[in-house]
Enzyme design. Structure first.
Site, PDB file in Angstrom:
ATOM      1  N   HIS A  37       0.831  -1.211   0.000  1.00 48.93           N
ATOM      2  CA  HIS A  37       0.000   0.000   0.000  1.00 48.93           C
ATOM      3  C   HIS A  37       0.869   1.266   0.000  1.00 48.93           C
ATOM      4  O   HIS A  37       0.627   2.207  -0.753  1.00 48.93           O
ATOM      5  CB  HIS A  37      -0.903   0.035   1.235  1.00 48.93           C
ATOM      6  N   GLN A  61     -18.107  -5.745  -2.176  1.00 46.53           N
ATOM      7  CA  GLN A  61     -17.198  -6.570  -2.974  1.00 46.53           C
ATOM      8  C   GLN A  61     -16.886  -7.919  -2.334  1.00 46.53           C
ATOM      9  O   GLN A  61     -16.067  -8.671  -2.844  1.00 46.53           O
ATOM     10  CB  GLN A  61     -15.906  -5.799  -3.290  1.00 46.53           C
ATOM     11  N   GLU A 146      -0.618  -3.537  -9.059  1.00 44.78           N
ATOM     12  CA  GLU A 146      -0.666  -4.673  -9.990  1.00 44.78           C
ATOM     13  C   GLU A 146      -0.887  -5.989  -9.258  1.00 44.78           C
ATOM     14  O   GLU A 146      -1.111  -7.009  -9.886  1.00 44.78           O
ATOM     15  CB  GLU A 146       0.642  -4.738 -10.803  1.00 44.78           C
ATOM     16  N   GLN A 151      -8.270  -6.358 -11.347  1.00 45.58           N
ATOM     17  CA  GLN A 151      -8.933  -5.149 -10.826  1.00 45.58           C
ATOM     18  C   GLN A 151      -8.379  -3.892 -11.497  1.00 45.58           C
ATOM     19  O   GLN A 151      -9.139  -2.996 -11.887  1.00 45.58           O
ATOM     20  CB  GLN A 151      -8.738  -5.083  -9.318  1.00 45.58           C
TER      21      GLN A 151
HETATM   22  P1  AMP Z   1      -6.651  -3.525  -0.634  1.00 46.42           P
HETATM   23  O1  AMP Z   1      -6.430  -2.822   0.656  1.00 46.42           O
HETATM   24  O2  AMP Z   1      -6.306  -4.969  -0.606  1.00 46.42           O
HETATM   25  O3  AMP Z   1      -7.998  -3.223  -1.243  1.00 46.42           O
HETATM   26  O4  AMP Z   1      -5.600  -2.894  -1.645  1.00 46.42           O
HETATM   27  C1  AMP Z   1      -5.567  -1.510  -1.885  1.00 46.42           C
HETATM   28  C2  AMP Z   1      -4.614  -1.245  -3.020  1.00 46.42           C
HETATM   29  O5  AMP Z   1      -3.320  -1.722  -2.681  1.00 46.42           O
HETATM   30  C3  AMP Z   1      -5.018  -1.978  -4.320  1.00 46.42           C
HETATM   31  O6  AMP Z   1      -4.793  -1.118  -5.424  1.00 46.42           O
HETATM   32  C4  AMP Z   1      -4.087  -3.159  -4.327  1.00 46.42           C
HETATM   33  O7  AMP Z   1      -3.818  -3.652  -5.624  1.00 46.42           O
HETATM   34  C5  AMP Z   1      -2.843  -2.566  -3.704  1.00 46.42           C
HETATM   35  N1  AMP Z   1      -1.971  -3.617  -3.160  1.00 46.42           N
HETATM   36  C6  AMP Z   1      -2.294  -4.558  -2.246  1.00 46.42           C
HETATM   37  N2  AMP Z   1      -1.243  -5.388  -2.038  1.00 46.42           N
HETATM   38  C7  AMP Z   1      -0.236  -4.952  -2.843  1.00 46.42           C
HETATM   39  C8  AMP Z   1       1.090  -5.395  -3.103  1.00 46.42           C
HETATM   40  N3  AMP Z   1       1.624  -6.456  -2.480  1.00 46.42           N
HETATM   41  N4  AMP Z   1       1.830  -4.720  -4.007  1.00 46.42           N
HETATM   42  C9  AMP Z   1       1.294  -3.652  -4.670  1.00 46.42           C
HETATM   43  N5  AMP Z   1       0.057  -3.176  -4.466  1.00 46.42           N
HETATM   44  C10 AMP Z   1      -0.710  -3.813  -3.568  1.00 46.42           C
END
Ligand code: AMP
Length: 276
Positions: A37, A61, A146, A151
């Protein structure tokens, strides 16, 4: 850093910034923040005047048998990480959807297959919440990881199709030192599940290595990947066109290997580009 919970207060800040002609960068999240994040915040910060992060665990979701009720939370840790990452406004809505909310944003095509097939309604939940967040935050740039590759393509399509004036930036997937893709859901894994969870990234790496060695036939690549994957249940292992996500039979263009699998009751996803 301001922490804003009411959408009215958010609107006042956003209006003031826009009135002054200042730009807004946005990173939407569901919290329990990690370096994946914060890497997105690092990408956004130099590209805008004001960096906004949202934390909202979006019920739309999650499927009925998914982990909405036990999704991990760490409000104090999240606040500290946002401060350290130079976030100016952290939006943690107390009430997000109006009671009679009656709009759904739905993207076809790129939402089919992969997670779209395995998690019915998931991407509608994502595009609906992101469209509403975009309406509230009105960013000029928004950064998505990514890590959630499908998504990211779905959001790009929504922004293009609905002519939203937002630059969608994709941030590289951030991994732990052992190769496991960072995810809030890794917190659910036992030591044994985490060890086996590594086989997901290893199976994608094995497929990438096979491509580097000259293999182009996707079925052969998938057999190779499945040999390495040590999951309790495999949702999918696939090789698709890197942009429109259609399944490939032969790797003859920019392609992506993607996988989703359960380790115990925890579902992990991962993906890797297959360079020719
Ligand atoms: P989430 O909190 O899981 O909804 O993720 C929020 C954002 O963080 C989304 O755009 C995810 O793709 C990104 N994200 C989550 N884990 C990673 C990671 N390991 N590397 C890069 N981006 C991430």
């Amino acid at each position: 850093m301001q922490i804003v919970t009411a959408s009215g207060s958010l609107r006042e800040c956003i209006r003031a910034w826009r009135r002054r002609g200042e730009t807004i960068g946005f990173v939407p999240t569901m919290g329990f923040l990690h370096e994946g994040h914060t890497s997105l915040m690092d990408l956004a910060r130099p590209r805008c005047d004001h960096l906004v992060v949202s934390i909202f665990v979006n019920p739309l979701q999650f499927g009925p048998s998914e982990d909405l009720d036990r999704y991990p939370r760490d409000p104090e840790g999240d606040e500290r990480k946002c401060r350290e990452a130079g976030v100016e406004l952290l939006f943690v809505p107390d009430a997000f959807y109006p009671e009679d909310f009656s709009t759904t944003v739905s993207v076809s095509g790129v939402t089919e297959g992969l997670c779209g097939d395995r998690r019915p309604g998931h991407f509608e939940g994502v595009t609906t919440v992101v469209a509403r967040l975009f309406g509230m935050v009105q960013p000029q740039i928004a950064v998505f990881g990514e890590k959630d590759y499908q998504q990211l393509q779905v959001i790009r399509r929504m922004v293009r199709d609905l002519a939203m004036d937002i630059d969608v930036v994709g941030g590289p997937l951030v991994r732990d030192t052992d190769g496991l893709a960072l995810s809030s859901r890794n917190a659910y894994l036992s030591a044994e599940q985490r060890r086996r969870g590594l086989s997901l990234s290893r199976s994608l790496l094995a497929m990438r290595a096979a491509v580097a060695d000259g293999t182009r036939d996707v079925e052969t690549l998938l057999v190779r990947g499945r040999q390495v994957l040590d999951a309790d249940q495999v949702d999918y292992l696939a090789v698709v066109d890197a942009e429109d996500l259609t399944p490939l039979e032969v790797v003859d263009r920019p392609a992506r290997a993607l996988g989703a699998a359960f380790f115990g009751s925890t579902r992990l996803i991962d993906n890797l580009s297959l360079e020719l």
